[in-house]
Design a protein around this motif. Structure first.
Motif, short mmCIF file in Angstrom:
data_model
loop_
_atom_site.label_atom_id
_atom_site.label_comp_id
_atom_site.label_asym_id
_atom_site.label_seq_id
_atom_site.Cartn_x
_atom_site.Cartn_y
_atom_site.Cartn_z
N ARG A 150 34.20 -19.01 -55.28
CA ARG A 150 33.92 -20.43 -55.10
C ARG A 150 35.02 -21.13 -54.30
NH1 ARG A 150 31.75 -19.62 -60.36
NH2 ARG A 150 33.80 -20.02 -61.30
N ASP A 151 36.26 -20.64 -54.41
CA ASP A 151 37.37 -21.24 -53.67
C ASP A 151 37.53 -20.66 -52.27
OD1 ASP A 151 37.91 -22.81 -55.84
OD2 ASP A 151 39.60 -21.63 -56.57
N GLY A 152 36.66 -19.71 -51.90
CA GLY A 152 36.73 -19.12 -50.57
C GLY A 152 37.90 -18.21 -50.37
N GLU A 153 38.39 -17.56 -51.43
CA GLU A 153 39.59 -16.73 -51.34
C GLU A 153 39.30 -15.24 -51.35
OE1 GLU A 153 42.02 -17.94 -54.56
OE2 GLU A 153 42.43 -19.94 -53.76
N LEU A 154 38.03 -14.83 -51.40
CA LEU A 154 37.72 -13.40 -51.44
C LEU A 154 38.06 -12.73 -50.11
CD1 LEU A 154 34.21 -13.35 -53.17
CD2 LEU A 154 36.39 -12.68 -54.18
N THR A 155 38.52 -11.50 -50.20
CA THR A 155 38.73 -10.70 -49.00
C THR A 155 37.48 -9.88 -48.72
OG1 THR A 155 39.59 -8.79 -50.24
CG2 THR A 155 41.17 -10.51 -49.60
#
Length: 452
Positions: A350-355
């Motif tokens: 949800r925070d857009g932090e996935l690699t």
């Protein structure tokens, strides 16, 4: 001497990306390794570093442009940042020297403005990328705030959403020329001949759509980033995989009591015990017993790839679109471990932090719309997996038991299940057996505790 910076192959079969942020201006100086652009490849945002130092001579792309491997991004003049100007320029940043009131010995009347410009220029030239989540970067673009001018209050100087909002309200913040929305609108309003052509990822449709403006006002906006990637992948999966849907319901009354009884303990460990977590354990047990649902069909169409691992993707709805982080080795982890890991992965999604790595390598997928609202739905398999499990909303339902002569009706909590499977790898009978195994596990919470 001028040097070109082009979009290099990021690997993993990626050939295109979308420019989401330009971190430098024409005329500014950069050092080798400084982040100059941010691009989004499918579902991951990456900052591109300058391959060498110099002065930015020309920027060949704009925010919203779709680029392919080999496309020109920008041109740098000079071998490094120091070569971009003379010795005097090295100390003041080059072209800014000509501006009145910015030198230390300049007019006193311009000192205030000069100090402000010097401070913002100092922040803009800090070496290395500004630490911030992609969602924070997106907020900064929407509010017209330059991240480089913000001193982050998060750990290690990380810029937070609150920092961006505070900067947007401050008169000392230098706004960006225009927000991402205006960039997209301007791009859409450009004549077709002046617009950067989008690369073709699939054949042109075999039909010509009508002129919709004949019947009223219309607006044309580009299909971007996650939504574009989702559209492409879903169209490919639907076209290449012969889908069959198997529906059933599982009595999760006892499971819900188990979930409530253990929710606080799991929460104390940093996780959230949801039905999805428990379904992951049940799915892992079924996949271990029936490995062809954990397989893929090789490119030759004649070889089955059986995977001796159980990595399950979990669909997460975000502001960007649907993202699917992968939980590794589900069959080897306890319910508590899975709850903690899935909670963290969902937050980072949800925070857009996935690699990219965290969204790859899945062998099966679970998607749950019950929390949003939906009694039942039929999901599309994620290529090249063999199956996907869709969960609907668990509801208290009257269930009749006994026989025709002595029937009895009870209220039970029933969870709708839909298994979409690749008919090339499995048949309806195997699908029924797979779902029956899952139902058995879900109706017996003790079996989930033992499955580690």
């Amino acid at each position: 001497m001028s040097r070109e910076m082009r979009f290099t192959d990021p690997g993993e079969g990626i050939h295109e990306a979308e420019v989401v942020e330009i971190m430098v201006d024409a005329g500014s100086s950069v050092e080798e390794g400084d982040s100059v652009l941010a691009v989004e490849t499918d579902k991951a945002t990456t900052e591109l570093p300058a391959p060498h130092g110099g002065r930015v001579e020309d920027i060949a792309v704009e925010v919203g442009d779709r680029i392919q491997v080999g496309d020109l991004l920008l041109t740098l003049a000079g071998d490094d940042a120091g070569d971009a100007g003379d010795d005097h320029g090295k100390s003041t940043g080059g072209a800014e020297d000509d501006a009145p009131g910015t030198e230390e010995t300049g007019d006193r009347d311009g000192a205030s403005t000069g100090d402000k410009a010097t401070e913002q220029d100092r922040k803009r030239r800090r070496k290395g990328p500004v630490p911030a989540a992609p969602s924070t970067r997106r907020l900064a673009r929407e509010l017209g705030v330059a991240l480089e001018t913000i001193d982050g209050t998060g750990p290690g100087g990380r810029v937070l959403d609150s920092d961006v909002r505070a900067a947007a309200e401050s008169e000392e913040t230098e706004p960006e020329p225009q927000s991402a929305e205006r960039d997209e609108a301007a791009q859409a309003e450009q004549p077709a001949g002046e617009r950067k052509p989008a690369p073709q990822r699939r054949p042109v449709p075999a039909y010509e759509p009508p002129d919709f403006s004949r019947w009223g006002e219309v607006e044309r906006v580009p299909l971007r980033s996650v939504r574009r990637a989702t559209a492409w992948e879903m169209a490919r999966a639907w076209a290449e995989i012969p889908h069959v849907m198997h529906h059933d319901r599982a009595d999760v009354t006892a499971l819900e009591h188990f979930r409530r009884d253990n929710a606080e303990e799991v929460e104390a460990a940093g996780g959230k015990l949801t039905l999805t977590v428990l379904v992951l354990k049940a799915a892992a047990a079924a996949l271990r017993a029936m490995p062809r649902f954990n397989a893929s069909l090789d490119a030759d169409g004649e070889t089955v790839v059986l995977k001796h691992y159980c990595h399950i993707g979990v669909a997460v709805a975000t502001e960007q679109g649907l993202l699917v982080p992968v939980v590794r080795n589900v069959d080897r982890k306890s319910v508590r471990e899975l709850a903690v890991e899935l909670t963290e992965l969902s937050r980072r999604a949800r925070d857009g932090e996935l690699t990219r790595e965290e969204m790859q390598g899945g062998s099966f997928t679970v998607t749950n719309v019950g929390g949003i609202g939906g009694r039942l739905f039929t999901p599309i398999i994620r290529h090249p997996e063999a199956a996907i499990l869709g969960l609907g909303r668990a509801e208290l339902t009257p269930v009749a038991t006994g026989d025709l002569d002595t029937p009895a009706v009870y209220a039970r909590l029933l969870l709708p299940l839909c298994l979409a499977f690749d008919h090339r790898l499995n048949d309806g009978a195997e699908a029924a057996q797979f779902v029956n195994r899952m139902r058995g596990s879900l109706q017996d919470p003790e079996s989930l505790l033992l499955a580690v």
